[in-house]
Write an enzyme that holds these catalytic residues in place. Structure first.
Site, short mmCIF file in Angstrom:
data_model
loop_
_atom_site.label_atom_id
_atom_site.label_comp_id
_atom_site.label_asym_id
_atom_site.label_seq_id
_atom_site.Cartn_x
_atom_site.Cartn_y
_atom_site.Cartn_z
CD GLN A 1 -0.71 -1.13 3.59
OE1 GLN A 1 -2.19 -1.32 3.40
NE2 GLN A 1 -0.31 -1.38 4.48
CG ASP B 1 -1.79 2.52 14.43
OD1 ASP B 1 -2.25 2.64 15.92
OD2 ASP B 1 -2.67 2.02 13.70
CG ASP C 1 -6.43 -1.76 15.00
OD1 ASP C 1 -6.97 -1.10 14.11
OD2 ASP C 1 -5.54 -1.34 15.68
CB THR D 1 -7.03 -1.30 6.06
OG1 THR D 1 -6.52 -2.69 5.69
CG2 THR D 1 -5.50 -0.76 6.33
CG ASP D 2 -11.93 0.74 5.26
OD1 ASP D 2 -12.14 0.60 6.48
OD2 ASP D 2 -12.03 1.99 4.71
N1 SAM Z 1 -7.28 2.48 12.94
C1 SAM Z 1 -7.57 1.85 11.56
C2 SAM Z 1 -8.73 2.03 10.83
O1 SAM Z 1 -9.63 1.51 11.06
O2 SAM Z 1 -8.76 3.11 10.12
C3 SAM Z 1 -6.63 0.67 11.42
C4 SAM Z 1 -5.27 1.13 11.16
S1 SAM Z 1 -4.04 -0.01 11.00
C5 SAM Z 1 -2.73 0.89 10.53
C6 SAM Z 1 -4.58 -1.26 9.75
C7 SAM Z 1 -3.32 -2.11 9.55
O3 SAM Z 1 -3.80 -3.36 9.09
C8 SAM Z 1 -2.39 -1.65 8.30
O4 SAM Z 1 -1.39 -0.99 9.11
C9 SAM Z 1 -2.36 -2.70 7.51
O5 SAM Z 1 -1.17 -2.83 6.89
C10 SAM Z 1 -2.81 -3.91 8.23
N2 SAM Z 1 -3.19 -4.94 7.47
C11 SAM Z 1 -4.10 -5.01 6.77
N3 SAM Z 1 -4.41 -6.26 5.84
C12 SAM Z 1 -3.57 -7.08 6.76
C13 SAM Z 1 -3.08 -8.52 6.88
N4 SAM Z 1 -3.78 -9.28 6.25
N5 SAM Z 1 -2.60 -9.01 7.96
C14 SAM Z 1 -1.78 -8.16 8.79
N6 SAM Z 1 -2.08 -6.92 8.94
C15 SAM Z 1 -2.95 -6.18 7.94
#
Ligand code: SAM
Length: 281
Positions: free
Chosen positions: A31, A86, A155, A157-158
């Site tokens: 990303q 984060d 926690d 991403t979308d």
């Molecule tokens: N507070 C946030 C929101 O809902 O907008 C969530 C933030 S956090 C930074 C989300 C994290 O999930 C990202 O850093 C992303 O890289 C991670 N992520 C996405 N897909 C993932 C996966 N399959 N396994 C582990 N981490 C993942």
């Protein structure tokens, strides 16, 4: 000259923050990651153009994603955070002295490094001795885990890009298996308000409801997320989030929270009628 960051929250709605400076910009295998400094919300972590964390309102998200489960089972010893690079969710968990082990599985090391470099308070507990960070896909990581964690926090991403599989039935099944008999899963469950978010929220909730005997949703107000009205899912093998709410064991913790308190705990599960309708089976 004025600089603004605009998130296209829907095709017809935009949300803008006035920008002081662009602090970090990077592209990983997964990303695009940016950190901007804004006048109103302080530093903001943006992934693929979507606001993830702002210094000003992250306490709401991170308190609500953690404290509710701990209010129901204050004896949680092993916690797993999937995503959450984060560090905000981990920070809140480290505040509970009874937690012995916190594993964070984040797919993207660039998010973690950028947060360590530029979001110092959010990431401040990633080096706590109880914390281990795995740079791995959470979907893979969870597959061979059995009866280990008392708490899993998704926690994410979308449900687009690497986060998509974290909203699948197979993944929720693996989480169920990885949890102990006391196990609780809390997941980022999107928003009931705009149709795009609401569709994903309903799909996730229905899938979890097929797997866990107790499946509820609770709300929180997030000023920088689309519509401001967002939900977390609360799924459990044993504990009902209201009937089994212990009150809060760690009184000193409660004094340090800015959003979460006992009344918020109970009130958050009281959902508006339009949301209840969406969650009907
Ligand atoms: N507070 C946030 C929101 O809902 O907008 C969530 C933030 S956090 C930074 C989300 C994290 O999930 C990202 O850093 C992303 O890289 C991670 N992520 C996405 N897909 C993932 C996966 N399959 N396994 C582990 N981490 C993942």
């Amino acid at each position: 000259m004025e600089l603004w960051f605009t998130e296209n929250q829907t095709e017809n709605v935009k949300f803008s923050m006035k920008v002081k400076g662009h602090v970090f910009s990077g592209k990983s295998d997964f990303q695009k990651i940016d950190i901007i400094d804004t006048y109103e919300f302080g530093r903001v972590l943006v992934i693929d153009g979507w606001t993830m964390v702002t210094e000003k309102d992250e306490f709401i998200y991170h308190e609500m994603i953690t404290h509710v489960a701990l209010g129901v089972n204050p004896n949680i010893k092993r916690a797993l955070v999937i995503g959450g690079g984060d560090g905000g969710t981990v920070r809140e968990l480290t505040g509970f002295p009874t937690i012995e082990e916190i594993h964070m599985v984040e797919i993207d090391p660039v998010v973690v490094q950028a947060s360590k470099d530029y979001l110092s308070y959010t990431s401040c507990k990633l080096n706590d001795p109880r914390v281990t960070v795995y740079y791995e896909d959470g979907i893979k990581y969870i597959k061979d885990k059995e009866n280990y964690y008392d708490l899993i926090i998704v926690d994410s991403t979308d449900p687009i890009g690497p986060g998509e599989g974290l909203f699948s039935e197979a993944f929720y099944n693996d989480c169920y298996k990885a949890l102990t008999e006391e196990g609780i899963m809390v997941n980022q469950c999107e928003s009931p308000y705009y149709p795009n978010n609401a569709r994903e929220m309903k799909r996730a909730y229905n899938k979890i409801g097929k797997i866990f005997p107790i499946c509820k949703a609770y709300q929180y107000n997030m000023p920088t997320y689309a519509s401001g009205h967002w939900l977390f899912g609360f799924a459990s093998k044993k504990y009902d989030p209201i009937n089994d709410f212990k009150g809060f064991k760690f009184k000193e913790k409660l004094e340090n929270t800015k959003y979460y308190n006992e009344e918020i705990h109970k009130g958050a599960f009281a959902l508006p009628n339009y949301v209840l309708k969406q969650l009907e089976k």
